[in-house]
Structures are given as C-alpha cells and as structure tokens.
Design a protein around this motif. Sequence first.
Motif, PDB file in Angstrom:
ATOM      1  N   THR A   1       0.625  -1.223   0.274  1.00 57.40           N
ATOM      2  CA  THR A   1      -0.218  -0.281  -0.205  1.00 57.40           C
ATOM      3  C   THR A   1       0.581   1.319  -0.245  1.00 57.40           C
ATOM      4  N   VAL A   2       2.122   0.796   0.835  1.00 56.89           N
ATOM      5  CA  VAL A   2       2.346   2.729   1.222  1.00 56.89           C
ATOM      6  C   VAL A   2       3.529   2.376  -0.563  1.00 56.89           C
ATOM      7  N   THR A   3       3.925   1.724  -0.841  1.00 56.16           N
ATOM      8  CA  THR A   3       4.704   1.594  -2.522  1.00 56.16           C
ATOM      9  C   THR A   3       4.177   2.078  -2.654  1.00 56.16           C
ATOM     10  N   GLY A   4       2.709   1.712  -3.051  1.00 57.38           N
ATOM     11  CA  GLY A   4       1.606   1.561  -4.333  1.00 57.38           C
ATOM     12  C   GLY A   4       1.082   4.166  -4.144  1.00 57.38           C
ATOM     13  N   ALA A   5       1.398   3.784  -3.173  1.00 59.45           N
ATOM     14  CA  ALA A   5       1.042   5.396  -2.602  1.00 59.45           C
ATOM     15  C   ALA A   5       2.076   6.625  -3.206  1.00 59.45           C
ATOM     16  N   GLY A   6       3.711   6.011  -3.067  1.00 63.80           N
ATOM     17  CA  GLY A   6       4.196   6.449  -3.601  1.00 63.80           C
ATOM     18  C   GLY A   6       4.407   6.804  -4.898  1.00 63.80           C
ATOM     19  N   LEU A   7       4.347   5.257  -5.329  1.00 61.61           N
ATOM     20  CA  LEU A   7       4.351   5.564  -7.128  1.00 61.61           C
ATOM     21  C   LEU A   7       3.369   6.963  -7.655  1.00 61.61           C
ATOM     22  N   GLY A   8       1.907   6.069  -7.232  1.00 62.42           N
ATOM     23  CA  GLY A   8       0.991   6.952  -7.348  1.00 62.42           C
ATOM     24  C   GLY A   8       1.063   8.220  -7.355  1.00 62.42           C
ATOM     25  N   GLY A   9       1.350   8.443  -6.600  1.00 62.66           N
ATOM     26  CA  GLY A   9       2.114   9.970  -6.475  1.00 62.66           C
ATOM     27  C   GLY A   9       2.601  10.486  -7.126  1.00 62.66           C
ATOM     28  N   VAL A  10       3.672  10.083  -7.276  1.00 59.75           N
ATOM     29  CA  VAL A  10       4.706  10.223  -8.071  1.00 59.75           C
ATOM     30  C   VAL A  10       4.521  10.590  -9.248  1.00 59.75           C
TER      31      VAL A  10
END
Length: 75
Positions: free
Chosen positions: A35-44
């Motif tokens: 979830t954290v990784t997806g949120a970071g990549l999605g934000g970028v």
Amino acid sequence: MKAATLSKFGAIGILALAMGGCSSWDSMSHRQKSTVTGAGLGGVAGAVVTGGGVLGTVGGAAIGGVIGDQVGKNK
C-alpha cells in the motif's frame, strides 16, 4: 509564490510524509508495504501527468494506495 512552485513543494511534502511512514518498515505486513509503495508511486505518477498539480499528486497517491493494497492482499 507561483502556483507551480507551491505544487512542487506540495508533492515533495507528500513524498516526505510517505517516506516517513516507511521508518517502521520492518514491522509492517506485506499488504501494508504494498500500500505504501503503491501510494508513493501513484503520487509520483500523478505529479508527472498533471505537471506537478497538487490534486493530481494526491489523487495518484490515493489510487496507487488502493491498487497496492489490493495487490498486496493476494500474496
């Protein structure tokens, strides 16, 4: 201050917040890490697509977090 500059500072702030959440990475489950990784990549990705727009960055992080959560659920 220009809106573009403010948007970039907002994107950096969101990424810093996401990375701060990774400080306890060892105690997280696989689903939480996804979830954290997806949120970071999605934000970028949202920031890139909207040219640094705050709404695009936050929206991308939210969508990326949901996708990461669902991917992490399957493992």
